[in-house]
Design a protein around this motif. Structure first.
Motif, PDB file in Angstrom:
ATOM      1  N   GLY A 200      52.461 -77.455 -70.416  1.00 29.18           N
ATOM      2  CA  GLY A 200      52.976 -76.285 -71.123  1.00 29.18           C
ATOM      3  C   GLY A 200      53.483 -76.634 -72.516  1.00 29.18           C
ATOM      4  N   GLN A 201      54.175 -77.756 -72.657  1.00 26.09           N
ATOM      5  CA  GLN A 201      54.678 -78.171 -73.963  1.00 26.09           C
ATOM      6  C   GLN A 201      53.537 -78.426 -74.945  1.00 26.09           C
ATOM      7  N   ILE A 202      52.519 -79.130 -74.499  1.00 25.84           N
ATOM      8  CA  ILE A 202      51.395 -79.452 -75.381  1.00 25.84           C
ATOM      9  C   ILE A 202      50.667 -78.187 -75.810  1.00 25.84           C
ATOM     10  N   LEU A 203      50.454 -77.265 -74.880  1.00 26.48           N
ATOM     11  CA  LEU A 203      49.735 -76.035 -75.213  1.00 26.48           C
ATOM     12  C   LEU A 203      50.512 -75.205 -76.232  1.00 26.48           C
TER      13      LEU A 203
ATOM     14  N   PHE B 134      57.857 -84.556 -79.879  1.00 19.41           N
ATOM     15  CA  PHE B 134      57.989 -85.824 -79.167  1.00 19.41           C
ATOM     16  C   PHE B 134      59.402 -85.988 -78.592  1.00 19.41           C
ATOM     17  N   PHE B 135      60.392 -85.514 -79.338  1.00 19.16           N
ATOM     18  CA  PHE B 135      61.767 -85.585 -78.871  1.00 19.16           C
ATOM     19  C   PHE B 135      61.949 -84.754 -77.601  1.00 19.16           C
ATOM     20  N   ALA B 136      61.394 -83.543 -77.601  1.00 19.11           N
ATOM     21  CA  ALA B 136      61.492 -82.687 -76.412  1.00 19.11           C
ATOM     22  C   ALA B 136      60.714 -83.285 -75.244  1.00 19.11           C
TER      23      ALA B 136
ATOM     24  N   MET C 281      62.920 -76.202 -73.256  1.00 29.43           N
ATOM     25  CA  MET C 281      63.152 -75.175 -72.245  1.00 29.43           C
ATOM     26  C   MET C 281      61.919 -74.945 -71.379  1.00 29.43           C
ATOM     27  N   ILE C 282      60.731 -75.196 -71.906  1.00 34.87           N
ATOM     28  CA  ILE C 282      59.530 -75.144 -71.070  1.00 34.87           C
ATOM     29  C   ILE C 282      59.612 -76.221 -69.996  1.00 34.87           C
ATOM     30  N   GLY C 283      60.102 -77.419 -70.391  1.00 40.44           N
ATOM     31  CA  GLY C 283      60.300 -78.474 -69.408  1.00 40.44           C
ATOM     32  C   GLY C 283      61.298 -78.082 -68.338  1.00 40.44           C
ATOM     33  N   ARG C 284      62.376 -77.431 -68.739  1.00 34.79           N
ATOM     34  CA  ARG C 284      63.364 -76.982 -67.755  1.00 34.79           C
ATOM     35  C   ARG C 284      62.768 -75.949 -66.805  1.00 34.79           C
TER      36      ARG C 284
ATOM     37  N   THR D 219      56.748 -66.478 -74.136  1.00 34.83           N
ATOM     38  CA  THR D 219      57.938 -66.115 -74.918  1.00 34.83           C
ATOM     39  C   THR D 219      58.352 -67.244 -75.844  1.00 34.83           C
ATOM     40  N   TYR D 220      58.326 -68.462 -75.349  1.00 34.61           N
ATOM     41  CA  TYR D 220      58.732 -69.596 -76.186  1.00 34.61           C
ATOM     42  C   TYR D 220      57.724 -69.880 -77.288  1.00 34.61           C
ATOM     43  N   PHE D 221      56.454 -69.552 -77.036  1.00 33.19           N
ATOM     44  CA  PHE D 221      55.493 -69.653 -78.133  1.00 33.19           C
ATOM     45  C   PHE D 221      55.850 -68.679 -79.250  1.00 33.19           C
TER      46      PHE D 221
END
Length: 408
Positions: A181-184, A316-318, A344-347, A274-276
């Motif tokens: 999800g983060q990469i996308l 990278f930090f996230a 937040m996607i990771g969470r 939403t985060y995008f």
């Protein structure tokens, strides 16, 4: 405030229709498909070449009887452990008849040898580089011991006791979903947000922005352009998603099976969407501020490059903070606006709690508004040489609508 949003809607509608009815929009939709196809083809070809070219081979230069026992031991153990567990083996000659040294065997390029085994089954000698010996040593010792025992070495059989999942495996598997999800989101944000900057600089160069600034507040211009580009980005994503779904349906059973995120797939997909939007609005507002300071395309490239690199560092930090759930560094990544969407996607993938997503989205929205106001201030200061904003007047509104009508 109502007049500002009304004028922003007019600007957004004008920019959106101007873009989607242009020929360049077709190339914009097709653009990301070519790198995906080329990358897919190159990855398959490169993997096949690497598999065929760099497959290591263990050379056996023992006495003929020992060499035969070694190969028989490999064949026997491969039935239990799997054929891929051991490297390929090739008999190079009879140690009693051949006088070649292991170094001479390793210099021959046709065999693709990684190590050469000499000596005897009781005391095998492995010749090769340090890394190759480290990789093959344990397997050679196991095969030599099994061959020396005549196959009497019995390996214990493990009785499986299967559970659905453990806490460790659950987190590891969901981390894969979080990283996907983060990469996308990062890829789509960086691909699409730059268009806001190019659009503003183009209109600055042909003086259109000055006509708009004379008719309506700059807040409406910036807000309209930002949401017009967002609408265009969402339209592009809808087209790419449709094409991707068709491709996945064609693949069928070979689809990758990603672990279910902690919040469930429907909520996770909604949060990623939403985060995008939040990441796009924040980065787009920042690019609008950069466009306000830049006068030429060269200045845009010079100023935007550090911002792009900084956003890459935030990603990278996230991603790193994903492995530190609950620790201060992960909390900071979730609070810092530019890394917050990815953290937040990771969470969402690792934790089922939802209330902190509402707080994060509100904070990101407020920060995007702050960046937009900062961009307006910089534009007034650097381009309009003014620190005050005008309001939409009846005459200004007529100028704006007349201008848009003339522009088609």
């Amino acid at each position: 405030m109502k007049e500002i949003f009304r004028a922003a809607f007019v600007i957004a509608r004008r920019d959106f229709t101007a873009i989607i009815y242009s020929k360049a929009f077709i190339f914009f939709l097709l653009g990301p498909l070519f790198p995906v196809l080329v990358g897919f083809a190159a990855g398959n070809l490169g993997g096949q070449i690497a598999k065929e070219v760099s497959q290591p081979v263990v050379g056996i230069a023992l006495a003929k009887a020992d060499s035969d026992k070694m190969l028989a031991a490999r064949q026997s153990l491969s039935k239990t452990l799997g054929d891929r567990y051991f490297a390929d083996m090739k008999i190079l000659g009879d140690a009693g008849a051949e006088q070649k040294s292991p170094q001479e065997y390793l210099q021959r390029k046709v065999d693709n040898l990684s190590v050469v085994v000499t000596g005897s089954l009781a005391k095998p000698v492995v010749t090769g580089t340090a890394n190759a010996i480290k990789r093959e040593r344990a397997d050679i010792e196991l095969l030599a011991g099994y061959a020396q025992s005549g196959g009497s070495l019995q390996l214990p059989k493990v009785t499986p006791d299967i559970v659905v999942e453990t806490a460790n495996s659950d987190k590891q598997l969901r981390t894969i979903t979080a990283q996907g999800g983060q990469i996308l989101v990062f890829f789509l944000t960086m691909l699409l947000a730059g268009m806001v900057l190019s659009n503003l600089v183009e209109e600055k160069s042909n003086k259109i922005i000055e006509i708009l600034a004379a008719s309506i507040p700059m807040e409406s211009v910036f807000l309209g352009k930002l949401f017009a580009m967002l609408a265009m980005a969402l339209l592009g994503i809808a087209v790419w998603t449709s094409i991707g779904m068709i491709g996945f349906m064609a693949i069928g059973p070979n689809l990758p099976n990603y672990p279910t995120p902690a919040v469930g797939w429907p909520i996770f997909i909604g949060l990623c969407f939403t985060y995008f939007i939040m990441a796009y609005l924040m980065l787009g507002a920042l690019f609008l501020g950069i466009g306000a300071m830049a006068a030429t395309v060269r200045e845009v490239q010079t100023i935007s490059m550090p911002v792009t690199m900084a956003q890459l560092i935030n990603f990278f930090f996230a991603s790193y903070a994903l492995t530190k759930t609950g620790e201060p560094i992960e909390k900071f990544a979730a609070i810092f606006p530019f890394s917050s969407p990815f953290a937040m996607i990771g969470r969402a993938a690792l934790e089922p709690t939802l209330w902190h997503h509402a707080i994060a989205i509100i904070g990101q929205m407020l920060f995007a508004v702050l960046l937009l106001r900062l961009g307006v201030y910089l534009f007034k200061k650097n381009v309009m040489k003014s620190g005050s904003a005008g309001r939409v007047s009846e005459e200004g509104g007529r100028k704006l609508f007349g201008f848009i009508k003339v522009r088609g």
